[in-house]
Scaffold this motif. Structure first.
Motif, short mmCIF file in Angstrom:
data_model
loop_
_atom_site.label_atom_id
_atom_site.label_comp_id
_atom_site.label_asym_id
_atom_site.label_seq_id
_atom_site.Cartn_x
_atom_site.Cartn_y
_atom_site.Cartn_z
N PRO A 71 0.80 -1.23 0.00
CA PRO A 71 0.00 0.00 0.00
C PRO A 71 0.83 1.28 0.00
CG PRO A 71 -0.03 -1.03 2.17
CD PRO A 71 0.61 -2.01 1.24
N GLU A 72 2.08 1.24 0.45
CA GLU A 72 2.89 2.45 0.51
C GLU A 72 3.81 2.61 -0.70
OE1 GLU A 72 4.97 2.56 4.20
OE2 GLU A 72 3.15 2.49 5.40
N LEU A 73 3.75 1.68 -1.63
CA LEU A 73 4.60 1.75 -2.81
C LEU A 73 3.99 2.69 -3.84
CD1 LEU A 73 6.99 0.73 -4.53
CD2 LEU A 73 5.51 -1.16 -5.29
N PRO A 74 4.69 3.77 -4.21
CA PRO A 74 4.16 4.65 -5.26
C PRO A 74 4.23 3.96 -6.63
CG PRO A 74 6.31 5.44 -4.50
CD PRO A 74 5.95 4.27 -3.64
N VAL A 75 3.11 3.95 -7.31
CA VAL A 75 3.02 3.25 -8.60
C VAL A 75 2.51 4.20 -9.66
CG1 VAL A 75 2.03 1.32 -9.86
CG2 VAL A 75 2.55 1.06 -7.43
N ASP A 76 3.26 4.32 -10.74
CA ASP A 76 2.80 5.08 -11.90
C ASP A 76 2.48 4.09 -13.02
OD1 ASP A 76 3.13 7.60 -10.75
OD2 ASP A 76 5.25 7.68 -11.32
N VAL A 77 1.50 4.41 -13.81
CA VAL A 77 1.08 3.54 -14.91
C VAL A 77 1.32 4.25 -16.24
CG1 VAL A 77 -0.84 2.33 -15.99
CG2 VAL A 77 -0.63 2.36 -13.49
N VAL A 78 1.95 3.55 -17.16
CA VAL A 78 2.17 4.07 -18.50
C VAL A 78 1.51 3.11 -19.49
CG1 VAL A 78 3.88 4.58 -20.27
CG2 VAL A 78 4.33 5.20 -17.90
N VAL A 79 0.57 3.61 -20.25
CA VAL A 79 -0.05 2.85 -21.33
C VAL A 79 0.33 3.53 -22.63
CG1 VAL A 79 -2.20 2.07 -22.37
CG2 VAL A 79 -1.94 2.04 -19.88
N ALA A 80 1.09 2.84 -23.46
CA ALA A 80 1.65 3.48 -24.64
C ALA A 80 1.34 2.68 -25.90
CB ALA A 80 3.16 3.64 -24.49
N HIS A 81 1.12 3.40 -26.99
CA HIS A 81 0.94 2.75 -28.28
C HIS A 81 2.31 2.46 -28.87
CE1 HIS A 81 0.33 2.75 -32.74
NE2 HIS A 81 -0.64 1.94 -32.38
N GLY A 82 2.58 1.20 -29.17
CA GLY A 82 3.87 0.82 -29.72
C GLY A 82 4.24 -0.58 -29.30
N ARG A 83 5.37 -1.03 -29.76
CA ARG A 83 5.84 -2.37 -29.43
C ARG A 83 6.42 -2.39 -28.01
NH1 ARG A 83 5.90 -5.87 -33.55
NH2 ARG A 83 5.63 -5.06 -35.65
N PRO A 84 6.18 -3.46 -27.26
CA PRO A 84 6.67 -3.52 -25.88
C PRO A 84 8.17 -3.31 -25.75
CG PRO A 84 5.07 -5.26 -26.27
CD PRO A 84 5.35 -4.62 -27.61
N ALA A 85 8.95 -3.97 -26.61
CA ALA A 85 10.41 -3.87 -26.50
C ALA A 85 10.87 -2.44 -26.68
CB ALA A 85 11.08 -4.78 -27.52
N ARG A 86 10.37 -1.76 -27.71
CA ARG A 86 10.79 -0.38 -27.98
C ARG A 86 10.36 0.54 -26.84
NH1 ARG A 86 14.77 1.02 -30.34
NH2 ARG A 86 15.07 1.97 -28.31
#
Length: 294
Positions: free
Chosen positions: A228-243
């Motif tokens: 619960p104390e871990l700061p988490v940011d979320v990134v959802v991006a258009h593109g290939r996972p590796a890149r």
């Protein structure tokens, strides 16, 4: 010999600058976990090429070189972690075979991005990729922006998510590491029209991105409760996972991925995204197989 702590962090060394960074990186992990650091160097004795020479003497010579390399790595570690318990082991055999056996009781195994005399990426083809796809514990390739650079020690922990069991195991490991390092977690999910399953003619990019974000939130939900104390940011991006992950690795101190994603073929030991990160990431990369997280 006194009884050893049950927790072991393993580092494969070979005398190269890259493996020296791996030993120091592994030492920091061992110190945080209250574990023993085990330094292992594998060596092979040539066969027919030593005809006419005393085989025992040749074998002892190779072992002596390995022991010297281990002693140097231990000295480098003790300069930064003087009270860390360390074990050394010079083992005759192939690098992959030796490290697979030695990793059977380890919590994590770390190695450099290339060995002595190796071209960039060569070690990944022969050692790291094989270990990452088969080892019973997470495998970390310790690297910086350039092959022999020291790894970064600041920035968040980055984890690649795609909803697969592999990525969920990677997520658990990433939460543990981010908490231990007292930094934040960045959860990344990359999508294309193919991986999202949506039709670009019927579904807008914004709608696809929103759907992908919901899937990330669902996958994160139980881990947010556990940390619960871990700061988490979320990134959802258009593109290939590796890149996408490679681009963001420049600002991270660790990237965590599963060994195979949802697009992996049955029988593949290492997915294309994991392999690309092992070869090109700007920071250490941890590959976590299902069931390998301690």
């Amino acid at each position: 010999m006194p009884e050893r702590d049950n927790r072991v962090v393993l580092a494969g060394v070979d005398g190269s600058p890259s493996s020296g960074h791996a030993a120091v990186w592994a030492a920091a992990v061992a110190a945080r976990r209250g574990a023993v650091l085990k330094l292992v160097q594998a060596y092979t004795v040539p066969g027919p090429s030593v005809s006419g020479m005393a085989v025992a003497a040749v074998r002892e010579g190779f072992r002596s070189v390995a022991e010297t390399g281990l002693a140097e790595a231990e000295g480098t570690v003790l300069a930064q972690w003087p009270s860390l318990p360390i074990e050394r082991s010079a083992v005759e055999g192939s690098v992959v075979g030796v490290l697979l056996r030695e990793s059977s009781d380890a919590e994590v195994v770390a190695l450099g991005s290339r060995g002595l005399g190796g071209f960039t990426g060569l070690l990944l083809g022969s050692t790291a990729a094989a270990l990452a796809g088969r080892a019973p514990c997470p495998v970390v390739v310790v690297r910086g922006r350039k092959p022999d650079d020291a790894p970064p020690t600041t920035g968040p922990v980055l984890v690649g998510l795609d909803g697969s069991p592999d990525s969920n195991e990677a997520l658990g490991y990433a939460c543990d590491e981010a908490t231990a390092r007292r930094t934040g977690l960045v959860a990344v999910r990359a999508w294309t029209e193919i991986t999202s399953g949506g039709s670009p003619r019927k579904t807008s990019p914004d709608d696809i991105a929103a759907g992908e974000r919901r899937l990330v939130d669902e996958q994160l939900a139980p881990w947010r409760e556990k940390f619960p104390e871990l700061p988490v940011d979320v990134v959802v991006a258009h593109g290939r996972p590796a890149r996408t992950l490679l681009d963001r690795s420049a600002g991270a101190q660790l990237v965590v991925v599963g060994s195979r994603g949802r697009g992996g073929f049955t029988g593949m030991l290492l997915g294309s995204t994991s392999h690309a990160l092992l070869v090109h990431s700007a920071c250490p990369v941890a590959v976590v197989r299902p069931g390998s997280r301690p």
